[in-house]
Design an enzyme around this catalytic site. Structure first.
Site, PDB file in Angstrom:
ATOM      1  N   GLU A 194       6.381   3.139  -6.183  1.00  0.00           N
ATOM      2  CA  GLU A 194       5.426   3.485  -5.121  1.00  0.00           C
ATOM      3  C   GLU A 194       4.117   4.036  -5.685  1.00  0.00           C
ATOM      4  O   GLU A 194       3.369   4.700  -4.982  1.00  0.00           O
ATOM      5  CB  GLU A 194       6.028   4.506  -4.131  1.00  0.00           C
ATOM      6  CG  GLU A 194       7.485   4.287  -3.750  1.00  0.00           C
ATOM      7  CD  GLU A 194       7.729   2.994  -2.970  1.00  0.00           C
ATOM      8  OE1 GLU A 194       6.766   2.238  -2.761  1.00  0.00           O
ATOM      9  OE2 GLU A 194       8.882   2.740  -2.605  1.00  0.00           O
ATOM     10  N   ARG A 220      -6.403   1.233  -8.784  1.00  0.00           N
ATOM     11  CA  ARG A 220      -6.421   0.089  -7.880  1.00  0.00           C
ATOM     12  C   ARG A 220      -7.805  -0.127  -7.259  1.00  0.00           C
ATOM     13  O   ARG A 220      -8.445   0.803  -6.788  1.00  0.00           O
ATOM     14  CB  ARG A 220      -5.436   0.361  -6.755  1.00  0.00           C
ATOM     15  CG  ARG A 220      -5.358  -0.732  -5.746  1.00  0.00           C
ATOM     16  CD  ARG A 220      -4.528  -0.275  -4.574  1.00  0.00           C
ATOM     17  NE  ARG A 220      -3.777  -1.403  -4.053  1.00  0.00           N
ATOM     18  CZ  ARG A 220      -2.892  -1.307  -3.076  1.00  0.00           C
ATOM     19  NH1 ARG A 220      -2.630  -0.141  -2.541  1.00  0.00           N
ATOM     20  NH2 ARG A 220      -2.252  -2.358  -2.639  1.00  0.00           N
ATOM     21  N   GLY A 255      -3.350 -13.774   7.608  1.00  0.00           N
ATOM     22  CA  GLY A 255      -3.301 -13.883   9.063  1.00  0.00           C
ATOM     23  C   GLY A 255      -4.005 -15.110   9.620  1.00  0.00           C
ATOM     24  O   GLY A 255      -4.124 -15.262  10.838  1.00  0.00           O
ATOM     25  N   ASP A 264       2.526  -6.348  -3.757  1.00  0.00           N
ATOM     26  CA  ASP A 264       3.955  -6.647  -3.813  1.00  0.00           C
ATOM     27  C   ASP A 264       4.110  -8.136  -4.069  1.00  0.00           C
ATOM     28  O   ASP A 264       3.515  -8.954  -3.360  1.00  0.00           O
ATOM     29  CB  ASP A 264       4.617  -6.352  -2.459  1.00  0.00           C
ATOM     30  CG  ASP A 264       4.895  -4.882  -2.262  1.00  0.00           C
ATOM     31  OD1 ASP A 264       5.313  -4.237  -3.231  1.00  0.00           O
ATOM     32  OD2 ASP A 264       4.687  -4.391  -1.144  1.00  0.00           O
ATOM     33  N   TRP A 324       0.897   4.927  -3.437  1.00  0.00           N
ATOM     34  CA  TRP A 324       0.221   3.845  -2.716  1.00  0.00           C
ATOM     35  C   TRP A 324       0.766   3.686  -1.303  1.00  0.00           C
ATOM     36  O   TRP A 324       0.451   2.738  -0.618  1.00  0.00           O
ATOM     37  CB  TRP A 324       0.240   2.535  -3.516  1.00  0.00           C
ATOM     38  CG  TRP A 324       1.481   1.677  -3.451  1.00  0.00           C
ATOM     39  CD1 TRP A 324       2.751   2.037  -3.116  1.00  0.00           C
ATOM     40  CD2 TRP A 324       1.545   0.270  -3.724  1.00  0.00           C
ATOM     41  NE1 TRP A 324       3.599   0.961  -3.182  1.00  0.00           N
ATOM     42  CE2 TRP A 324       2.884  -0.140  -3.552  1.00  0.00           C
ATOM     43  CE3 TRP A 324       0.601  -0.703  -4.110  1.00  0.00           C
ATOM     44  CZ2 TRP A 324       3.308  -1.457  -3.753  1.00  0.00           C
ATOM     45  CZ3 TRP A 324       1.033  -2.003  -4.304  1.00  0.00           C
ATOM     46  CH2 TRP A 324       2.355  -2.367  -4.122  1.00  0.00           C
ATOM     47  N   ASP A 341      13.789   3.077  -1.945  1.00  0.00           N
ATOM     48  CA  ASP A 341      13.932   2.119  -0.842  1.00  0.00           C
ATOM     49  C   ASP A 341      14.658   2.723   0.351  1.00  0.00           C
ATOM     50  O   ASP A 341      14.343   2.416   1.496  1.00  0.00           O
ATOM     51  CB  ASP A 341      14.715   0.896  -1.315  1.00  0.00           C
ATOM     52  CG  ASP A 341      14.099   0.303  -2.549  1.00  0.00           C
ATOM     53  OD1 ASP A 341      13.247  -0.573  -2.411  1.00  0.00           O
ATOM     54  OD2 ASP A 341      14.446   0.735  -3.667  1.00  0.00           O
TER      55      ASP A 341
END
Lengths: 532, 287
Positions: free
Chosen positions: A193, A245, A262, A356, A410, A470
């Site tokens: 994470e 990042r 999208g 991811d 993140w 998780d």
């Protein structure tokens, strides 16, 4: 590349591939194992194929990829490989039937043929590596295209694991396991994470890890001020490099409104034949409980903001064209961004995009195509930017500013709340207690019997599995909560029973054997890492 | 992180074992731990063992029940805290049955330590157990400038803007959230709608506004039969796997038009064969 002009700057892509360790040999059919099977079909195999083809075609490309220890463990597990083979064969069978069913439905037949082709390609690649695709990724790393980094052993959230030994074990077990799969030590790590707090870098240095990644504000709020913002790595006080990042590229892909995935031409995730087709026809491809679920074949495109029954048929050609267009747009934006940064920096900037891995393919079906187009365009169509790995960038710029990065993650809101809130905070007192007990055991049993050693190693496995971030994450997001709660609880209870049995010198062999059989992660684990 | 958004459980019938249920309610110790949640908030959890509680009751007698449990939060930024040298502190009264609490610290870039204790009827604080120290995530651009890596203020500000300073914490990028948002959007545009096909997960709301009268119909074709169990069967030139008893069944969509369906079986030794051809036509007439 000699004789070529130096690029204005670099683009550094990081794909974080991770799934929690889900493996249930005790059941013939287990719903949550789908996470792995879907990701193999939709993400890992398509990415591997694209990278191999880029390499074959002489395209220069570099990227960094986490393959987390828990994912590597599952990908190299014989039982899961065999189950996946059966799964893939069934899916191919369905795809073949679908080609047939739709042969007189022009609006769907091209899509059906696309699935048949993709799935057969996937099967070919799967068979090429005899079911162990880690070999394929390892080869790409050995050839220099890919830099595979490790992650906390079970994706443990380090800042919330208060025991130094528990943090250390997450890291040292991960690096040892990496060696087993990839034949050398990892050079870098993805902190689960991206969760960081000062001094974790010291533990990374201990494991001889040379770099890791941070959310933007981990760098921007560092002290002293970061000279180059997120566009150059910094050195932590321990000497480990941190790459920050870039938020512009994050938004371009992730934004719900304006992000690429999208687009109306792309495939609609939520309209699946598992729900649409006649029940008797689709039943053999559902789980044994017969409940309708997604099976992975989808014939509609996003279309727009319309209900599911108003979605229009998917057109593979339009979607592919759109992926190429978006790749062109992404590249153009990087050129402009990097040109501008280069004009105000006294070195070549590096733009770090972190995603991811499962976004590409599983959720954004055309994502792997997008990457394929993007790497090819970067290679053939321009000279401003080049792709690079962290190790390569640090070779070009071995001198970097020393700062202390800020604690961050993140996750939503940028800190630890996703993993620490009313839905999941109850787990920490138990996780901490188990860590404390594991340290106690490791110190007490420096000369164990064979059976004690096995029990101590299994206790470490149970603790690690309980620590997966998780579970806390799922409790927050609200789907599959029961499974996450049960996994946390089961591993903690297993741990506590082992603890009692070891301390009381009354180890139950059947109990131990059963746990070794079910929770078999990290075959070479050594519990003594907790003694430090 | 987990990518799936499908939900639901499989009924697990095989090999289910009764497992011990529930996590321990207590570990029989007196302990207080604090964790940072974000730059402002601390999460605290604790346990007070029975012995300690008994001793407290004995020590304070009637005053015990008139006392209140509280957390005393000390600002211990940059000091080696010895219990008396905090920069400042504040108290948070807690529910006597609670075993955890979220504390808003109101100041950023500080380090905190917490005591769990009793506020006695005379207002004095009696500490029971002390926590670990947490240094909160630091926020804001550091005031410290590194001389070796000097930069003009204007250029620095530019780089900070380009780095996305204004976007910090404003949005998250995770697949699960993205997928959930998309799903919620679909649900939002789907209601009310009376046209949702029943096999979708979206059911039209009952009592939704009346729409025009409507009719939907389509056709499918089922081809079935059987042959010798070891025969090789092809339909439209493609091989079909026979069931164990030699039977087969196929479904086709059946749009308007004429479709030929040749069915051919050959014996295992390839010496004998049979062929049947269906010619199917469909024509829609709307009225």
């Amino acid at each position: 590349m000699t004789g070529q002009k130096k690029p204005a700057g670099y683009w550094l892509l990081v794909l974080h591939a991770h799934l929690p360790y889900v493996r249930h040999p005790e059941y013939p059919d287990f719903l949550e194992e789908d996470w792995l099977y879907e990701a193999i079909t939709e993400t890992y195999l398509p990415l591997l194929e694209i990278f191999e083809n880029l390499a074959r075609d002489g395209v220069f490309f570099r990227l960094t990829m986490t393959i987390t220890p828990s994912l590597a463990g599952m990908l190299s597990d014989k039982l899961l490989q065999d189950r996946y083979t059966a799964r893939l064969n069934k899916l191919v069978e369905l795809a073949e039937k679908e080609v047939w069913r739709t042969k007189n439905l022009p609006q769907f037949s091209a899509t059906a043929r696309m699935y048949e082709k993709k799935l057969k390609n996937a099967r070919r690649l799967w068979e090429k590596y005899h079911g162990n695709i880690l070999t394929g990724f390892k080869r790409l790393q050995d050839e220099g295209f890919l830099e595979i980094i490790t992650c906390c052993a079970t994706h443990g959230f380090l800042p919330l694991a208060i025991h130094r030994q528990a943090q250390r074990a997450q890291l040292s077990i991960a690096t040892a396991d990496y060696q087993r799969h990839f034949g050398r030590r990892p050079r870098g790590i993805w902190l689960a994470e991206c969760a960081y707090q000062p001094e974790i870098d010291e533990e990374l240095a201990r494991q001889k890890l040379r770099f890791f990644f941070l959310e933007a504000h981990g760098i921007l709020y560092a002290s002293p001020r970061p000279r180059y913002g997120v566009f150059a790595p910094v050195f932590c006080p321990s000497g480990v490099a941190a790459f920050g990042r870039d938020l512009e590229t994050a938004h371009q892909v992730w934004s719900a409104d304006t992000g690429y995935p999208g687009d109306g031409d792309y495939r609609e995730f939520y309209r699946d034949v598992g729900y649409d087709l006649d029940y008797d026809y689709i039943k053999p491809y559902l789980h044994s409980d017969g409940v309708r679920r997604n099976v992975g074949l989808k014939y509609y495109r996003i279309t727009g903001r319309v209900p599911l029954d108003k979605k229009e048929p998917y057109n593979p050609e339009w979607a592919s064209n759109k992926a190429a267009e978006h790749a062109g747009n992404f590249m153009f934006n990087r050129e402009k961004q990097i040109e501008y940064l280069a004009s105000i920096m006294d070195r070549q900037p590096v733009v770090v995009s972190m995603y991811d891995a499962e976004l590409f393919g599983h959720w954004w079906f055309e994502g792997p195509d997008f990457l394929n187009f993007l790497f090819r365009k970067i290679h053939y169509d321009q000279k401003t930017i080049k792709t690079i790995t962290p190790t390569e960038y640090l070779q070009i710029y071995p001198r970097n500013q020393i700062v202390s990065p800020a604690a961050s993650s993140w996750g939503d809101k940028g800190y630890f709340e996703v993993w620490l809130n009313g839905s999941n905070d109850y787990i920490y007192r138990h996780l901490h207690k188990a860590s404390e007990r594991m340290v106690e055991l490791a110190r007490k049993f420096s000369r164990p019997s064979d059976q004690e050693r096995r029990a101590l190693n299994q206790a470490a496995r149970e603790l690690l599995l309980a620590q997966s971030s998780d579970w806390a994450f799922i409790m927050t997001t609200g789907t599959m909560i029961e499974y996450a709660r049960k996994r946390t609880q089961d591993h903690l209870l297993n741990f506590n029973q082992l603890y009692d049995q070891i301390l009381n010198r009354r180890i139950e062999e059947n109990f131990l054997k059963d746990l070794e059989y079910r929770n078999n992660i990290f075959p070479e684990i050594d519990y003594r890492v907790y003694a430090g | 992180m987990v990518k799936s958004v499908s939900s639901g459980k499989i009924v697990r019938e095989t090999g289910t074992k009764p497992s011990p249920t529930g996590l321990p309610a207590a570990y029989g110790e007196t302990k207080l731990v604090i964790l940072p949640r974000d730059p402002l908030w601390i999460f605290a959890y604790w346990e007070i063992d029975d012995l300690t509680r008994k001793e407290l009751k004995k020590k304070f007698g009637a005053n015990y029940s008139a006392s209140r449990y509280a957390l005393r939060v000390y600002d211990v930024t940059d000091i080696d805290f010895d219990g008396s040298n905090a920069h400042a502190y504040f108290d948070v009264q807690i529910n006597p049955d609670a075993n955890n609490w979220y504390i808003n610290c109101q100041k950023t870039n500080r380090a905190w330590c917490v005591d769990l204790g009793l506020i006695l009827p005379d207002g004095k604080f009696y500490p029971i157990i002390r926590s670990n120290v947490v240094k909160m995530p630091r926020v804001g651009i550091s005031p410290i400038i590194d001389e070796k890596w000097g930069i003009l203020q204007k250029e620095f500000e530019q780089l900070m803007q380009l780095s996305g300073l204004e976007r910090i914490g404003k949005s998250s990028f995770d697949v699960v959230k993205l997928m959930k948002e998309r799903w919620e959007e679909i649900v939002a545009v789907s209601l009310p709608s009376s046209l949702a096909v029943s096999s979708f997960r979206l059911q039209p709301k009952k009592g939704a506004a009346k729409k025009d009268f409507w009719l939907k119909a389509d056709t499918e074709l089922i081809v079935y039969g059987s042959t010798e169990r070891d025969a090789v069967l092809t339909v439209q030139g493609k091989k079909v796997n026979l069931r164990d008893d030699g039977s087969f069944s196929l479904r086709f969509s059946l749009p308007d038009g004429v479709i030929d369906i040749p069915i051919e079986a050959r014996s295992a030794d390839k010496k004998m064969g049979k062929k049947i051809i269906f010619k199917v036509s469909r024509k829609s007439v709307k009225g």
